[in-house]
Write an enzyme that holds these catalytic residues in place. Structure first.
Site, PDB file in Angstrom:
ATOM      1  N   ARG A 110      -0.354  -0.048  17.846  1.00 15.92           N
ATOM      2  CA  ARG A 110      -1.113   0.277  16.768  1.00 15.92           C
ATOM      3  C   ARG A 110      -2.581   0.177  16.809  1.00 15.92           C
ATOM      4  O   ARG A 110      -2.949  -1.179  17.487  1.00 15.92           O
ATOM      5  CB  ARG A 110      -0.567  -0.327  15.289  1.00 15.92           C
ATOM      6  CG  ARG A 110      -1.477   0.223  14.193  1.00 15.92           C
ATOM      7  CD  ARG A 110      -0.801  -0.083  12.935  1.00 15.92           C
ATOM      8  NE  ARG A 110      -1.002  -1.429  12.543  1.00 15.92           N
ATOM      9  CZ  ARG A 110      -1.998  -2.394  12.302  1.00 15.92           C
ATOM     10  NH1 ARG A 110      -3.164  -1.682  12.094  1.00 15.92           N
ATOM     11  NH2 ARG A 110      -2.062  -3.721  12.164  1.00 15.92           N
ATOM     12  N   HIS A 157       2.253  -9.846  14.764  1.00 16.24           N
ATOM     13  CA  HIS A 157       1.341  -9.385  13.678  1.00 16.24           C
ATOM     14  C   HIS A 157       1.687  -8.005  13.094  1.00 16.24           C
ATOM     15  O   HIS A 157       1.574  -7.944  11.718  1.00 16.24           O
ATOM     16  CB  HIS A 157      -0.211  -9.078  14.294  1.00 16.24           C
ATOM     17  CG  HIS A 157      -0.983  -8.500  13.354  1.00 16.24           C
ATOM     18  ND1 HIS A 157      -1.363  -9.151  12.217  1.00 16.24           N
ATOM     19  CD2 HIS A 157      -1.600  -7.261  13.286  1.00 16.24           C
ATOM     20  CE1 HIS A 157      -2.292  -8.500  11.525  1.00 16.24           C
ATOM     21  NE2 HIS A 157      -2.307  -7.187  12.291  1.00 16.24           N
ATOM     22  N   SER A 163      -9.530 -11.521  11.746  1.00 12.08           N
ATOM     23  CA  SER A 163      -9.701 -10.127  11.991  1.00 12.08           C
ATOM     24  C   SER A 163     -10.327  -9.592  13.177  1.00 12.08           C
ATOM     25  O   SER A 163     -11.278 -10.294  13.556  1.00 12.08           O
ATOM     26  CB  SER A 163     -10.439  -9.436  10.911  1.00 12.08           C
ATOM     27  OG  SER A 163     -10.740  -8.298  11.126  1.00 12.08           O
ATOM     28  N   LEU A 215       0.830  -1.202  -0.050  1.00 12.32           N
ATOM     29  CA  LEU A 215      -0.132   0.082   0.088  1.00 12.32           C
ATOM     30  C   LEU A 215       0.865   1.246  -0.121  1.00 12.32           C
ATOM     31  O   LEU A 215       0.497   2.014  -0.756  1.00 12.32           O
ATOM     32  CB  LEU A 215      -0.958  -0.107   0.981  1.00 12.32           C
ATOM     33  CG  LEU A 215      -2.026  -0.946   1.160  1.00 12.32           C
ATOM     34  CD1 LEU A 215      -2.941  -1.158   2.380  1.00 12.32           C
ATOM     35  CD2 LEU A 215      -2.916  -0.493  -0.103  1.00 12.32           C
ATOM     36  N   ALA A 216       1.867   1.234   0.761  1.00 15.09           N
ATOM     37  CA  ALA A 216       2.813   2.297   0.781  1.00 15.09           C
ATOM     38  C   ALA A 216       3.569   2.629  -0.641  1.00 15.09           C
ATOM     39  O   ALA A 216       3.406   3.579  -1.122  1.00 15.09           O
ATOM     40  CB  ALA A 216       3.742   2.242   2.098  1.00 15.09           C
ATOM     41  N   GLY A 217       4.379   1.568  -0.838  1.00 13.06           N
ATOM     42  CA  GLY A 217       5.065   1.973  -2.280  1.00 13.06           C
ATOM     43  C   GLY A 217       4.449   1.850  -3.433  1.00 13.06           C
ATOM     44  O   GLY A 217       4.663   2.634  -4.205  1.00 13.06           O
ATOM     45  N   LEU A 268      -3.270   0.430   7.316  1.00  9.03           N
ATOM     46  CA  LEU A 268      -3.796   0.717   5.914  1.00  9.03           C
ATOM     47  C   LEU A 268      -3.948   2.249   5.847  1.00  9.03           C
ATOM     48  O   LEU A 268      -3.356   2.574   4.854  1.00  9.03           O
ATOM     49  CB  LEU A 268      -5.052   0.055   5.745  1.00  9.03           C
ATOM     50  CG  LEU A 268      -5.008  -1.627   5.615  1.00  9.03           C
ATOM     51  CD1 LEU A 268      -6.394  -2.133   5.382  1.00  9.03           C
ATOM     52  CD2 LEU A 268      -4.050  -2.025   5.038  1.00  9.03           C
ATOM     53  N   ARG A 316      -5.330  -3.943  21.161  1.00 12.02           N
ATOM     54  CA  ARG A 316      -4.977  -5.202  20.985  1.00 12.02           C
ATOM     55  C   ARG A 316      -3.750  -5.885  22.305  1.00 12.02           C
ATOM     56  O   ARG A 316      -3.886  -6.675  22.504  1.00 12.02           O
ATOM     57  CB  ARG A 316      -3.907  -5.418  19.471  1.00 12.02           C
ATOM     58  CG  ARG A 316      -5.053  -5.042  18.558  1.00 12.02           C
ATOM     59  CD  ARG A 316      -4.214  -5.109  17.172  1.00 12.02           C
ATOM     60  NE  ARG A 316      -5.283  -4.957  16.213  1.00 12.02           N
ATOM     61  CZ  ARG A 316      -5.089  -4.819  14.919  1.00 12.02           C
ATOM     62  NH1 ARG A 316      -3.950  -4.789  14.373  1.00 12.02           N
ATOM     63  NH2 ARG A 316      -6.170  -4.814  14.162  1.00 12.02           N
ATOM     64  N   HIS A 328      -1.153  -9.881  18.145  1.00 11.65           N
ATOM     65  CA  HIS A 328      -2.644  -9.569  17.670  1.00 11.65           C
ATOM     66  C   HIS A 328      -3.118 -10.786  18.602  1.00 11.65           C
ATOM     67  O   HIS A 328      -2.918 -11.786  18.817  1.00 11.65           O
ATOM     68  CB  HIS A 328      -2.849  -9.873  16.324  1.00 11.65           C
ATOM     69  CG  HIS A 328      -4.233  -9.439  15.726  1.00 11.65           C
ATOM     70  ND1 HIS A 328      -5.161 -10.018  16.002  1.00 11.65           N
ATOM     71  CD2 HIS A 328      -4.515  -8.216  14.936  1.00 11.65           C
ATOM     72  CE1 HIS A 328      -6.354  -9.206  15.737  1.00 11.65           C
ATOM     73  NE2 HIS A 328      -5.701  -8.295  14.760  1.00 11.65           N
TER      74      HIS A 328
HETATM   75  C1  FAD Z   1      -2.899 -10.743   8.213  1.00 10.83           C
HETATM   76  C2  FAD Z   1      -2.898  -9.150   8.326  1.00 10.83           C
HETATM   77  C3  FAD Z   1      -4.006  -8.511   8.353  1.00 10.83           C
HETATM   78  C4  FAD Z   1      -3.964  -7.235   8.593  1.00 10.83           C
HETATM   79  N1  FAD Z   1      -5.218  -6.387   8.506  1.00 10.83           N
HETATM   80  C5  FAD Z   1      -5.195  -5.233   8.774  1.00 10.83           C
HETATM   81  C6  FAD Z   1      -6.359  -4.315   8.732  1.00 10.83           C
HETATM   82  O1  FAD Z   1      -7.363  -4.904   8.527  1.00 10.83           O
HETATM   83  N2  FAD Z   1      -6.281  -2.964   8.781  1.00 10.83           N
HETATM   84  C7  FAD Z   1      -5.033  -2.477   8.801  1.00 10.83           C
HETATM   85  O2  FAD Z   1      -5.027  -1.109   8.914  1.00 10.83           O
HETATM   86  N3  FAD Z   1      -3.851  -3.108   8.771  1.00 10.83           N
HETATM   87  C8  FAD Z   1      -3.814  -4.587   8.802  1.00 10.83           C
HETATM   88  N4  FAD Z   1      -2.563  -5.173   8.667  1.00 10.83           N
HETATM   89  C9  FAD Z   1      -1.334  -4.584   8.582  1.00 10.83           C
HETATM   90  C10 FAD Z   1      -1.095  -3.884   7.273  1.00 10.83           C
HETATM   91  O3  FAD Z   1      -1.688  -4.903   6.295  1.00 10.83           O
HETATM   92  C11 FAD Z   1       0.298  -3.824   6.892  1.00 10.83           C
HETATM   93  O4  FAD Z   1       0.927  -3.009   7.908  1.00 10.83           O
HETATM   94  C12 FAD Z   1       0.461  -2.816   5.692  1.00 10.83           C
HETATM   95  O5  FAD Z   1      -0.148  -3.419   4.642  1.00 10.83           O
HETATM   96  C13 FAD Z   1       2.008  -2.677   5.167  1.00 10.83           C
HETATM   97  O6  FAD Z   1       2.090  -2.080   4.125  1.00 10.83           O
HETATM   98  P1  FAD Z   1       3.168  -1.634   3.449  1.00 10.83           P
HETATM   99  O7  FAD Z   1       3.219  -1.029   1.896  1.00 10.83           O
HETATM  100  O8  FAD Z   1       4.209  -0.939   4.491  1.00 10.83           O
HETATM  101  O9  FAD Z   1       4.160  -3.128   3.300  1.00 10.83           O
HETATM  102  P2  FAD Z   1       3.907  -4.445   2.418  1.00 10.83           P
HETATM  103  O10 FAD Z   1       2.567  -4.569   1.945  1.00 10.83           O
HETATM  104  O11 FAD Z   1       4.429  -5.621   3.147  1.00 10.83           O
HETATM  105  O12 FAD Z   1       4.843  -4.368   1.328  1.00 10.83           O
HETATM  106  C14 FAD Z   1       6.218  -4.535   1.269  1.00 10.83           C
HETATM  107  C15 FAD Z   1       6.877  -4.462  -0.091  1.00 10.83           C
HETATM  108  O13 FAD Z   1       8.402  -4.462   0.085  1.00 10.83           O
HETATM  109  C16 FAD Z   1       8.866  -5.338  -1.004  1.00 10.83           C
HETATM  110  N5  FAD Z   1       9.857  -5.608  -0.265  1.00 10.83           N
HETATM  111  C17 FAD Z   1      10.412  -6.093   1.088  1.00 10.83           C
HETATM  112  N6  FAD Z   1      11.695  -6.185   0.926  1.00 10.83           N
HETATM  113  C18 FAD Z   1      12.094  -5.940  -0.225  1.00 10.83           C
HETATM  114  C19 FAD Z   1      13.645  -6.047  -0.708  1.00 10.83           C
HETATM  115  N7  FAD Z   1      14.431  -6.379   0.189  1.00 10.83           N
HETATM  116  N8  FAD Z   1      13.610  -5.662  -2.109  1.00 10.83           N
HETATM  117  C20 FAD Z   1      12.748  -5.409  -2.631  1.00 10.83           C
HETATM  118  N9  FAD Z   1      11.382  -5.416  -2.455  1.00 10.83           N
HETATM  119  C21 FAD Z   1      11.089  -5.777  -0.991  1.00 10.83           C
HETATM  120  C22 FAD Z   1       7.759  -6.371  -0.941  1.00 10.83           C
HETATM  121  O14 FAD Z   1       7.943  -7.134  -2.235  1.00 10.83           O
HETATM  122  C23 FAD Z   1       6.380  -5.676  -1.047  1.00 10.83           C
HETATM  123  O15 FAD Z   1       6.244  -5.095  -2.231  1.00 10.83           O
HETATM  124  C24 FAD Z   1      -2.787  -6.652   8.520  1.00 10.83           C
HETATM  125  C25 FAD Z   1      -1.583  -7.293   8.495  1.00 10.83           C
HETATM  126  C26 FAD Z   1      -1.534  -8.597   8.457  1.00 10.83           C
HETATM  127  C27 FAD Z   1      -0.541  -9.300   8.388  1.00 10.83           C
END
Ligand code: FAD
Lengths: 250, 647
Positions: free
Chosen positions: B444, B410, B293, B52-54, B450, B339, B275
């Site tokens: 958190r 989590h 969830s 979501l971030a990247g 998200l 949590r 969690h």
């Molecule tokens: C099961 C589960 C349920 C969740 N439910 C919720 C929810 O309902 N509501 C909520 O707000 N949050 C929830 N969370 C938390 C939330 O989903 C995450 O904190 C958030 O999505 C993280 O997003 P991100 O973009 O930071 O990282 P990620 O989505 O983890 O993306 C990481 C990216 O970095 C890349 N990457 C990593 N290391 C490297 C590397 N060395 N080289 C190249 N690429 C790399 C990966 O390929 C990926 O594309 C949940 C988490 C989990 C595990």
């Protein structure tokens, strides 16, 4: 449980592959199919073998990374289930199980059970989106969406992009994947302005990638872990036809 | 204890614009230098990660006209672990007219984080939250709707309003597909170059500024160097240091850890979220844990039998022999306490012998009351996919009997330290999403990750990075032959060769499992000084064993999953040690960090504000040398700091 796995081994895209048999012992019925491969790989690693390469990530059925044709069925014998969510309790002790990669011209094998599915991304790139640059959005409740349309859009958007539909289709068609995206965006007001172009561009890319045409066999929907129904292909055909009609000015 | 680290200078400047809280974001954006649209094409940005971030950042920067290169380790950008988020996303829309506001979301988040986050950042998060929902709807994200066609919401833990937007139990999937589609649109438009199956293995720093990365093509094994004006890390959280977690198998700390070793401070690594509602462990073979969830706590009630060791089937236990302990102890929030509180309460019940299921490591999450009250179809509609997942994994039918759940790792609140601009301590290195430490303090709230990931990617980073880019262009004479570039690539090559040449007797996974069990035991739900010191010694011993006895199969020049995992586990060792040092030095309990030496009479986390109201930002001290602690003092001008209470 004890299981014999006959696994497709192929070192490299340009080299021929073959099935090889491995016995795996001490399998618990609560293990997932991929955890059995983990067990096998641990054994191969410690005993001078080459571990089997396979794609997987979330292991909860949503990322779409895992694949595998198991005894001839994409994602194995359980309906609405990805390989990572397939548990060994669905197999018999002593069973021989064939494990192969997705097979399709559009998905070349990279190694063992790992294939290249980037063709699906290029289909989305061709038009599987709503053009809505960041910052330009109206208030989220400015346009109401009838619940049944929102639900239909969701049902279609649930596609995980794993490619099982392609692996199961005798024609190697990705029509269910296409139909899901076209139905998702086409069911919402936000998706209307680009509806014609979207359908035409996505289908054009689909064909260019070497996927086959749809002859309504239905194997795709039978193996789809996200339960995408066959009528979404009808929606695809409908949108393509009306796109062509509008294009030719009718 | 000071043997484990040394003291550095406090962190004074966080680039906080100052002035009235609500004007700060406007002020910062106005003061930031801009780059004209015509010139942006010449400015390049590397983004690591497509979650979501990247994904949102890369798409937005591409739309703005920058020249963006993005990398992920999966085979498609759509598979980042954000896809697995279930429950929902918060936004201060106040569509319910239930007293919500930007200020309340801000307040809930700071309080939920146990007063260990930065006011300015959290306030900005609350301010931009509403625009995220607008953006997602415009992209075609199919959020849940009511019959009138308006958006539906629900409640999450630690709050008393209904501000969580959701798409059945697959909110992360739908939001990520929105960002991914926007990203693919930019790939088609030629502003973004997407590199899947590429893993970042080092950061390139030139004259003190982040200017590029070394990545490994995971199909061919080729090491590539990429240069840019700035680098953005969006590589997710490090929960997999525990081996068993709700994260995807590939989630790792490598990108962050490599940047840390190059000078980026790592903040609050010990703040890790456990969690409360996950499916309990079923055996040694298990490779990951699955979340149920938090949204289930809207309609579900958590209980254990009153009598320890009561092994009757749940349906046979009469109401008056059940203890709905959250409702009893925390009447104001009931099952929707945050949590950290819910997890510790479950652990306490199990420690006292009232746990259910195998090994007594479980409590009931019961939706049977709700099914009776609302009808099965309503519950199916809201949570159907979660119920299916539970049934698949456990072979039990949750429509008939309550689910058994237990806490699991989590989310990680800690991460690379960033200032108000989301810039790390290395100029030109920005960190967004779960990879940074910014907004959630020591705990958190549900549905806020998200929100933060998308706030960072769609709005915050695109509003701050331009200032850096305008002032710090990549010097024209820097190319692939620059000594710093060559040295970074050479370092990665050497490390890879070293891993492949050990040829020991233990698999990578066996080390990862052992490391995970150490960290879970001593730096999990409850921590104390003795255990943490012991853990640090154990981790060091295991790390040394790893570097002499690990077996990595195959060669570099091929798709080699054994090698990929080895590199990630190697980095987890360093992180695990730092987590324990951080946990040991923080002699207080706050949020998810529970030190048994610091608790109230009722067993709640007891903060020590006098001594610990700061962010602990750790500087890498060098291999074999202690890390250096930099304190960023936290000021609370707009919120009264209190002992958290959910009673
Ligand atoms: C099961 C589960 C349920 C969740 N439910 C919720 C929810 O309902 N509501 C909520 O707000 N949050 C929830 N969370 C938390 C939330 O989903 C995450 O904190 C958030 O999505 C993280 O997003 P991100 O973009 O930071 O990282 P990620 O989505 O983890 O993306 C990481 C990216 O970095 C890349 N990457 C990593 N290391 C490297 C590397 N060395 N080289 C190249 N690429 C790399 C990966 O390929 C990926 O594309 C949940 C988490 C989990 C595990």
């Amino acid at each position: 449980m004890k299981i014999t796995l006959r696994i497709w081994r192929q070192h490299h895209q340009d080299q021929p592959g073959a099935m090889e048999a491995y016995e795996v012992d001490e399998i618990s019925p609560d293990m997932s199919f991929l955890e059995v491969l983990d067990l096998l790989n641990e054994d191969l690693t410690l005993n001078g073998g080459e571990p089997v390469a396979f794609d997987h990530d979330c292991r909860e059925g949503i990322c779409g990374m895992c694949s595998l044709v198991i005894n001839g069925l994409a994602h194995g014998p359980e309906a609405l289930t990805t390989t990572c969510q397939l548990y060994m309790r669905h197999f018999e002790d002593g069973q021989v199980i064939d494990v192969e990669p997705w097979r399709s011209t559009a998905f070349p094998v990279i190694r063992d059970l790992v294939v290249d599915r980037s063709a699906l991304d290029r289909i989305i790139e061709a038009g599987g989106y709503v053009s809505a640059p960041t910052g330009a959005a109206a208030d989220a409740n400015a346009v109401t969406v009838p619940k049944k349309d929102a639900d239909r859009a969701f049902d279609a958007a649930a596609c995980i992009g794993c490619g099982a539909c392609v692996a199961a289709c005798p024609n190697g068609s990705a029509s269910l994947f296409l139909g899901a995206k076209i139905t998702h965006l086409g069911s919402l007001p936000q998706g209307q302005p680009e509806r014609d172009e979207r359908a035409l561009a996505m289908v054009e890319q689909h064909d260019a990638e070497g996927f086959g045409g749809c002859t309504q066999i239905g194997e795709c929907t039978a193996v789809c872990p996200a339960g995408i129904p066959l009528d979404m292909i009808s929606q695809l055909n409908h949108d393509v036809l009306s796109g062509l009609k509008h294009q030719s000015g009718q | 204890m000071n043997d484990y680290f040394t003291e550095g200078d406090p962190l004074q400047d966080t680039q906080d614009p100052g002035g009235p809280l609500k004007d700060r974001w406007d002020k910062r954006r106005f003061e930031a230098k801009l780059i004209s649209p015509a010139n942006r094409r010449k400015v390049s940005i590397i983004v690591i990660g497509t979650g979501l971030a990247g994904g949102s950042a890369a798409a937005t920067l591409g739309e703005a006209g920058y020249n963006v290169k993005v990398f992920c380790y999966q085979d498609s950008a759509r598979r980042a672990h954000s896809i697995a988020a279930q429950g929902g996303i918060n936004a201060a829309k106040d569509y319910r007219n239930d007293g919500d506001s930007i200020h309340r979301l801000f307040y809930d988040t700071v309080k939920g984080g146990d007063y260990r986050s930065r006011e300015s950042n959290v306030y900005r998060l609350a301010q931009v939250s509403a625009a995220i929902i607008d953006q997602a709807v415009a992209q075609g994200v199919p959020f849940a709707r009511e019959y009138g066609g308006l958006l539906d919401t629900r409640s999450f833990g630690g709050v008393q309003v209904s501000r969580t937007f959701y798409a059945r139990g697959q909110t992360g999937q739908q939001l990520l597909l929105g960002a991914y589609q926007a990203l693919e649109r930019q790939v088609g438009a030629g502003t973004v170059e997407l590199n899947t199956r590429h893993e970042m293995l080092d950061l390139i720093v030139i004259d003190g500024k982040a200017r590029g990365v070394v990545v490994r093509d995971m199909v061919t094994g080729e090491f590539e160097t990429h240069l840019a004006d700035a680098v953005v890390l969006a590589s997710g959280g490090y929960g997999n240091v525990y081996y068993l977690s709700t994260n995807a198998m590939g989630c790792n700390v490598t990108a962050s850890w490599r940047a840390h070793r190059k000078g980026a401070y790592f903040a609050n690594p010990c703040y890790t979220q456990i969690h409360p509602t996950c499916i309990p462990v079923s055996g040694d073979h298990q490779s990951k844990l699955t979340l149920m969830s938090e949204s289930l706590r809207n309609d579900g009630r958590i209980w254990v039998p009153v009598k320890a060791g009561d092994d009757r089937a749940p349906a046979d236990i009469p109401e008056d022999e059940r203890d709905y302990y959250l409702e009893r102890v925390y009447p104001a929030f009931g099952n929707l306490v945050p949590r950290d509180v819910a997890s510790r309460a479950a652990k306490k019940q199990c420690d006292e012998g009232r746990g259910v299921g195998p090994g007594g490591l479980g409590v009931y999450l019961d939706l049977t009351h709700a099914i009776k009250r609302l009808g099965r179809h309503v519950i199916e509609e809201k949570y159907g996919n979660l119920f299916d997942m539970y049934a698949k994994i456990t072979d039990e039918d949750p429509y008939q009997a309550p689910m058994r759940i237990y806490p699991a790792i989590h989310y990680t609140m800690g991460g690379l330290w960033v200032d108000y601009d989301l810039q790390s301590s290395i100029p030109g290195l920005f960190v967004i999403g779960e990879a940074n430490f910014s907004d959630h303090g020591a705990n958190r709230l549900g549905a806020s990750a998200l929100m933060q990931g998308l706030a960072d990617g769609y709005f915050v980073l695109p509003g701050t990075i331009n200032d850096y880019l305008a002032r710090n262009p990549l010097p024209a004479d820097v190319d692939a032959n620059h000594p710093a570039v060559v040295e970074a690539a050479e370092g990665v090559r050497e490390r890879t060769e070293r891993l492949l040449s050990i040829n020991g007797s233990r698999s990578v996974d066996s080390f990862h499992k052992e490391l995970g069990s150490i960290v879970w035991e001593y730096c999990g739900m409850e921590r104390n000084a003795e255990g943490l010191s012991h853990a640090i010694e154990e981790i060091r011993r295991l790390r040394d064993e790893f570097w002499t006895d690990v077996k990595v199969t195959g060669v570099n020049e091929e798709l080699n999953q054994s090698l990929e995992r080895a590199g990630r586990v190697a980095d987890f060792f360093g992180l695990a040690e730092l987590m324990c040092i951080d946990a040991l030095h923080r002699e207080e309990s706050c949020g998810a960090h529970f030190r048994s030496e610091s608790q109230t009479e009722g067993g709640e986390a007891l903060r020590q504000d006098e001594d610990f109201s700061y962010v602990a930002a750790w500087e890498f001290g060098g291999d074999g040398d202690e890390p250096v602690l930099h304190r960023e003092h936290l000021e609370f001008e707009n919120i009264k700091v209190q002992q958290r209470s959910y009673k």
